[in-house]
Design an enzyme around this catalytic site. Sequence first.
Site, PDB file in Angstrom:
ATOM      1  N   LYS A  79       7.523  12.755   2.094  1.00 45.95           N
ATOM      2  CA  LYS A  79       6.586  12.215   1.446  1.00 45.95           C
ATOM      3  C   LYS A  79       5.678  13.394   0.680  1.00 45.95           C
ATOM      4  O   LYS A  79       5.728  14.542   1.280  1.00 45.95           O
ATOM      5  CB  LYS A  79       5.485  11.540   2.649  1.00 45.95           C
ATOM      6  CG  LYS A  79       4.777  10.335   1.723  1.00 45.95           C
ATOM      7  CD  LYS A  79       5.486   9.158   1.618  1.00 45.95           C
ATOM      8  CE  LYS A  79       4.799   7.902   1.224  1.00 45.95           C
ATOM      9  NZ  LYS A  79       5.826   6.765   1.260  1.00 45.95           N
ATOM     10  N   TYR A  85      -2.993  -5.811  -3.566  1.00 47.57           N
ATOM     11  CA  TYR A  85      -2.603  -6.336  -4.648  1.00 47.57           C
ATOM     12  C   TYR A  85      -2.068  -5.274  -5.932  1.00 47.57           C
ATOM     13  O   TYR A  85      -2.588  -5.310  -6.883  1.00 47.57           O
ATOM     14  CB  TYR A  85      -3.676  -7.456  -5.319  1.00 47.57           C
ATOM     15  CG  TYR A  85      -2.938  -8.480  -6.297  1.00 47.57           C
ATOM     16  CD1 TYR A  85      -2.183  -9.243  -5.957  1.00 47.57           C
ATOM     17  CD2 TYR A  85      -3.226  -8.378  -7.785  1.00 47.57           C
ATOM     18  CE1 TYR A  85      -1.696 -10.226  -6.706  1.00 47.57           C
ATOM     19  CE2 TYR A  85      -2.745  -9.187  -8.698  1.00 47.57           C
ATOM     20  CZ  TYR A  85      -1.837 -10.016  -8.108  1.00 47.57           C
ATOM     21  OH  TYR A  85      -1.194 -11.037  -9.202  1.00 47.57           O
ATOM     22  N   GLY A  86      -1.367  -4.400  -5.159  1.00 48.41           N
ATOM     23  CA  GLY A  86      -0.720  -3.490  -6.173  1.00 48.41           C
ATOM     24  C   GLY A  86       0.474  -3.547  -6.415  1.00 48.41           C
ATOM     25  O   GLY A  86       0.820  -4.974  -6.620  1.00 48.41           O
ATOM     26  N   ALA A 130       3.571  -3.737  -4.821  1.00 54.03           N
ATOM     27  CA  ALA A 130       4.203  -4.636  -3.952  1.00 54.03           C
ATOM     28  C   ALA A 130       3.577  -6.058  -3.708  1.00 54.03           C
ATOM     29  O   ALA A 130       4.228  -7.187  -3.974  1.00 54.03           O
ATOM     30  CB  ALA A 130       4.174  -3.940  -2.551  1.00 54.03           C
TER      31      ALA A 130
HETATM   32  N1  GLU Z   1       7.286   5.042  -1.700  1.00 54.53           N
HETATM   33  C1  GLU Z   1       8.296   4.162  -1.464  1.00 54.53           C
HETATM   34  C2  GLU Z   1       8.205   3.906   0.097  1.00 54.53           C
HETATM   35  O1  GLU Z   1       7.432   4.110   0.861  1.00 54.53           O
HETATM   36  C3  GLU Z   1       9.417   4.154  -2.090  1.00 54.53           C
HETATM   37  C4  GLU Z   1      10.294   5.639  -1.775  1.00 54.53           C
HETATM   38  C5  GLU Z   1      11.282   5.920  -2.755  1.00 54.53           C
HETATM   39  O2  GLU Z   1      11.847   5.121  -3.479  1.00 54.53           O
HETATM   40  O3  GLU Z   1      11.803   6.773  -2.587  1.00 54.53           O
HETATM   41  O4  GLU Z   1       9.370   3.359   0.678  1.00 54.53           O
END
Ligand code: GLU
Length: 407
Positions: free
Chosen positions: A99, A211-212, A214
Site C-alpha cells: 500500500k 459515495y466514491g 465503490a
Molecule cells: N486499492 C484497491 C484495494 O484496496 C485496489 C488495489 C489494486 O488494484 O491493486 O483493493
Amino acid sequence: MSSAYRRLLEAARHLDLDPEVLEKLKTPREFTQARLTIAMDDGSTKCFTAFRCRYDDTRGPTKGGIRYAKDVDADDVKELALQMTLKCSLLKLPFGGAKGGVVVDANSLSIRELERLDRAFIRAFARVIGPDRDIPAPDMYTNETTMAHMADEYYTIVGKKTPAVITGKPVAQGGSLGRDDATARGGFYIIQHKADTLRLEPGMTVVIIGYGNAGMHYARLAAAAGCKIVAVFDSKGGVGNPAGLDIDKLEAVKSQGSVTGMVGSPGVSELSSDAMLAVPCDLLVMAAKENMVHAGNAGSIKAKVILELANGPITPEADAILEAMNVVIIPDALANAGGVTVSYYEWVQNRQGESWSLEKVQERLKTEMVSQADAVWAYAQEKNISLRQAAYVIALSRIAEAMKALK
Ligand code: GLU
C-alpha cells in the site's frame, strides 16, 4: 497492534502453523518514506510526506493501491498493506500485498499540482516499484488519471513502456475494460449469488455509506437489479428516500459536490451523518473509510447484512457486537476483492500484449468471486466460525504454504 494482525493471530489458532509465519507477518518486509517536493501554481514550493509499504512478497510481487489523504499515516499504510497481502492470498492471485499513501488533501490542489504530485511520487519510489516487484493501483482519492501520470513518469525513468508496472490506468493507456466498477461489481456478484442464503430478496433495501468509486458503482448496479437504495451518505452528509433514490440524479448532484444536493427533490429527506448506521435496511454497504463501525456505535445498526466494500470499516470489538446481534458481515478481503482481481487481469493483459473484451473480464470476475465466496462460506460453516475468520484462515494458510515451500 493492528486490527489485521490481531485478526491474524486469532485465525492462527485454527491452524497448525510454523511460528515463523506469524513472526514474519508481524512487520512489513519493506517500508519506504519519502518527501515529495512540488512547485505550486502560485510559485511557492510545498513538501508532502509519502509512504510505500511492501508487506510480504512470499506469494509474488507486491500489489496494492496508493491513497491521497490528509490523515493517512505510516501505521495505516502498513495495516492496509497487510490486508492486501491477505486479500491477494484469499483470491489466489499471484501477488503479495502493498500500500502507498501521501499525506495531502487532494481537493486542495489544482489539477496541475496534482499531476506534479503524481509524478513526484514515482520519482521517489521508482526503485521500489516495478512490474515484477511492486505494482501500485488507485485507492482513496486517486483515480485512473493519477495512474496514467504515474505510469508515464515511470516509463520516462526506466526508458521503456512497461504498462504492467501500474494497474487502474485509463483504457486508452493500457488499462483494462471493467476495472472502473470492479470493486463494486465483485461485491455485487457475491450478494446476488448468496442472496437466498442471506435471506435477501431482489427488491432489498440498501444503505450506502461512502459515495466514491465503490459506493457509486454499487448504487448503480444494485438499482439496475431492482434493489431500493433508501439512503446514501458521503463526507458532507446523507439523503434518504424510503421509495428509493433516483441514481441518475444522485450521480449528477455528486458531480457538483455532494449527494446532499438531492435535498429538495420529491420524496428526498436530508439525513444526519450521526444516525447513518441506524437507518433500517436489509443490506448496509460500507464504502467509506476504516474503523467507522466501532464498539460505541455498532449496537445501533439495523441491517441484516453488511458488505465491506471499504478496507477495515469495522473494528474487531464491533465484530463481536454484530455477531451477537446476528448481523452477517461479508468481510473486506472477499467483499472488495473485485478491484484487485481485475487489476490482476490488467497486469496479465499488459504482459501479454492483449486486451480482453468487457464480457471476458466480467465473466472471469464473476466466476472467481462466486467460487471464492463459496469456499469462504463452506469453511465458515464447517468450522462454525464467522466469514471473516474463515477468510483469514484460508488466506493465512496459503501464505504459510508458500513460506513452507521455500524451506
Ligand atoms: N486499492 C484497491 C484495494 O484496496 C485496489 C488495489 C489494486 O488494484 O491493486 O483493493
